[in-house]
Design a protein around this motif. Sequence first.
Motif, PDB file in Angstrom:
ATOM      1  N   ILE A 365       0.846  -1.291  -0.065  1.00 32.28           N
ATOM      2  CA  ILE A 365       0.009  -0.116   0.019  1.00 32.28           C
ATOM      3  C   ILE A 365       0.955   1.260  -0.043  1.00 32.28           C
ATOM      4  O   ILE A 365       0.635   2.213  -0.944  1.00 32.28           O
ATOM      5  CB  ILE A 365      -0.771   0.018   1.170  1.00 32.28           C
ATOM      6  N   MET A 366       1.942   1.136   0.954  1.00 30.11           N
ATOM      7  CA  MET A 366       2.855   2.522   1.012  1.00 30.11           C
ATOM      8  C   MET A 366       3.458   2.552  -0.384  1.00 30.11           C
ATOM      9  O   MET A 366       3.711   3.816  -1.041  1.00 30.11           O
ATOM     10  CB  MET A 366       3.826   2.121   1.955  1.00 30.11           C
ATOM     11  N   GLU A 367       3.746   1.419  -1.030  1.00 29.26           N
ATOM     12  CA  GLU A 367       4.572   1.623  -2.319  1.00 29.26           C
ATOM     13  C   GLU A 367       3.768   2.312  -3.370  1.00 29.26           C
ATOM     14  O   GLU A 367       4.027   3.129  -4.185  1.00 29.26           O
ATOM     15  CB  GLU A 367       5.166   0.086  -2.772  1.00 29.26           C
ATOM     16  N   GLY A 368       2.467   1.753  -3.472  1.00 31.15           N
ATOM     17  CA  GLY A 368       1.494   2.378  -4.410  1.00 31.15           C
ATOM     18  C   GLY A 368       1.179   3.780  -3.862  1.00 31.15           C
ATOM     19  O   GLY A 368       1.127   4.832  -4.921  1.00 31.15           O
ATOM     20  N   ILE A 369       1.127   4.508  -2.819  1.00 27.11           N
ATOM     21  CA  ILE A 369       0.849   5.738  -2.327  1.00 27.11           C
ATOM     22  C   ILE A 369       2.109   6.644  -2.892  1.00 27.11           C
ATOM     23  O   ILE A 369       2.022   7.561  -3.571  1.00 27.11           O
ATOM     24  CB  ILE A 369       0.672   5.692  -0.793  1.00 27.11           C
ATOM     25  N   ASN A 370       3.189   6.148  -2.697  1.00 25.90           N
ATOM     26  CA  ASN A 370       4.412   6.645  -3.073  1.00 25.90           C
ATOM     27  C   ASN A 370       4.461   6.862  -4.496  1.00 25.90           C
ATOM     28  O   ASN A 370       5.064   7.953  -4.797  1.00 25.90           O
ATOM     29  CB  ASN A 370       5.830   6.014  -2.276  1.00 25.90           C
ATOM     30  N   ASP A 371       4.391   5.743  -5.173  1.00 30.45           N
ATOM     31  CA  ASP A 371       4.440   5.717  -6.517  1.00 30.45           C
ATOM     32  C   ASP A 371       3.470   6.950  -7.314  1.00 30.45           C
ATOM     33  O   ASP A 371       3.829   7.685  -8.049  1.00 30.45           O
ATOM     34  CB  ASP A 371       3.990   4.588  -7.013  1.00 30.45           C
ATOM     35  N   TYR A 372       2.107   7.085  -6.719  1.00 31.43           N
ATOM     36  CA  TYR A 372       1.279   7.880  -7.232  1.00 31.43           C
ATOM     37  C   TYR A 372       1.669   9.385  -6.914  1.00 31.43           C
ATOM     38  O   TYR A 372       1.649  10.321  -7.847  1.00 31.43           O
ATOM     39  CB  TYR A 372      -0.063   7.849  -6.409  1.00 31.43           C
ATOM     40  N   PHE A 373       2.377   9.600  -5.510  1.00 30.31           N
ATOM     41  CA  PHE A 373       2.475  11.017  -5.346  1.00 30.31           C
ATOM     42  C   PHE A 373       3.765  11.553  -5.906  1.00 30.31           C
ATOM     43  O   PHE A 373       4.050  12.642  -6.042  1.00 30.31           O
ATOM     44  CB  PHE A 373       2.566  11.210  -3.732  1.00 30.31           C
ATOM     45  N   ARG A 374       4.569  10.532  -6.097  1.00 30.84           N
ATOM     46  CA  ARG A 374       5.897  10.875  -6.949  1.00 30.84           C
ATOM     47  C   ARG A 374       5.671  11.656  -8.387  1.00 30.84           C
ATOM     48  O   ARG A 374       6.271  12.283  -8.743  1.00 30.84           O
ATOM     49  CB  ARG A 374       6.869   9.737  -7.019  1.00 30.84           C
ATOM     50  N   LYS A 375       4.573  10.820  -8.762  1.00 36.13           N
ATOM     51  CA  LYS A 375       4.011  11.478 -10.222  1.00 36.13           C
ATOM     52  C   LYS A 375       3.434  12.823 -10.010  1.00 36.13           C
ATOM     53  O   LYS A 375       3.394  13.701 -11.212  1.00 36.13           O
ATOM     54  CB  LYS A 375       3.286  10.449 -10.956  1.00 36.13           C
ATOM     55  N   THR A 376       2.540  12.880  -9.101  1.00 34.66           N
ATOM     56  CA  THR A 376       1.687  14.057  -9.045  1.00 34.66           C
ATOM     57  C   THR A 376       1.685  14.576  -7.550  1.00 34.66           C
ATOM     58  O   THR A 376       0.802  14.373  -6.627  1.00 34.66           O
ATOM     59  CB  THR A 376       0.075  13.620  -9.101  1.00 34.66           C
ATOM     60  N   PRO A 377       2.877  15.244  -7.317  1.00 37.11           N
ATOM     61  CA  PRO A 377       2.889  15.569  -5.739  1.00 37.11           C
ATOM     62  C   PRO A 377       2.214  16.807  -5.415  1.00 37.11           C
ATOM     63  O   PRO A 377       1.976  17.895  -6.366  1.00 37.11           O
ATOM     64  CB  PRO A 377       4.442  15.767  -5.397  1.00 37.11           C
TER      65      PRO A 377
END
Length: 442
Positions: A365-377
């Motif tokens: 879950i954390m990996e998914g969250i971080n992947d998303y926000f790295r692209k759209t912070p």
Amino acid sequence: MRFLALLLATLMAGAAVADNRIEGVRIWPAPDHTRLVLDTAGGVKHNIFSLSSPSRLVIDLEDTRLKADFDEVALEGSPIRRIRSAPRNGNDLRVVLDLKSDIKPRSFTLKPNKQYGHRLVVDLIDEGGTRIDRASSPTVTQNSAGKRDIVVVIDAGHGGEDPGAIGPRGTREKDIVLKMAKTLADLVNQQEGYTAKLTRTGDYYIGLRNRTVLARKYNADLFVSVHADAFRTSQPKGASVFALSQRGATSETARWLAQSENRSDLIGGAGGLSLDGRDDTLAGVLLDLSMTASINASLGVGGSILGELGQVADLHKPGVEQAAFVVLKSPDIPSILVEAGFISNPTEEKNLSTDWYRKRLSSAIMEGINDYFRKTPPPGTLLAWQKQNRSGGQASHYRVQRGDTLSAVARENQTTVNELMQFNGMTDDRVMVGQTIRIPSS
């Protein structure tokens, strides 16, 4: 003879009514209230009232006797000093709570469910201000770069008197998801540029609406509610991720517009868009746009999380599902609900009961969250600052997040509002959540 039979029937009926009894008692202390639950043999009529100097709460129960032992109840962490009782008016029972301070009482009855029978529930609400009232200031978190952290609010479902689903081995959903929520919060806090907040930290219940209110009070960038699924048979298995459905969004839009007190804090809090003072038509359009953008963002982060979960666990469905869950109905906060697995499936129940499996899911879950926000912070965050520096000032695109203003976007990207308007063909400086803005190169 007929008179004696009638008298006997009347006495027997009276005895049956008077035979209602308190068979058990439980106490659930929470940060903003304490819940007292009285297990009764049947439905009970009751009345409550408060007394001061000293502080007491009186609970009168009709045609009820006491079978439980109040002296065995653990009162630590509650505002209750002592519980005492005495018969009243023949068949009635009076229960008195000696309190440490004044409280605001609330009571209601519950019908039997799979775990409990009839219950009388009494909430002792903190008069000094609820947890939601005390969380009135948005969370401000700074890191070494002087930029704010992304705030992730993690919600462990159920709690207290609400056990959630129960597995074949007796595993309770409320216990599993609280442990998993704490694990996920630890992982979020360990990641640079993130801060986690929990809606509940112990075994107590929080109202569904209050969970989303807390997320707004914490100025959340993302709300994640953790649950464990169940079905009437043991075959179904796999993790799921849910976002709000359009049907749920439509009903929530109507509810927000109908409640005028919502308008001042929507959308995005300080610096964001407010519905206050706008006519219903314009407010409806703005709210609908915000809700749509929030759902789209939820689907985006949900898809990222689902992709990571699929690498460590079975998935119940291949895509992000949508439903009208109450906890997902924030018009301005991307919100997802993660079903960690089917607690009704013996294998998944066993796995969810282990630390290693819960950490495996939490890490995904954390990996998914971080992947998303790295692209759209979100603007103003450490991740946004890092992304800008990595781009070397080249032309890029930015997706408007909750709380953004065009001036804030311009400031973060070291440009001007006029330049952004001209570059994007904009006629005014208003922006909407989900809107994509082209950022000119330096």
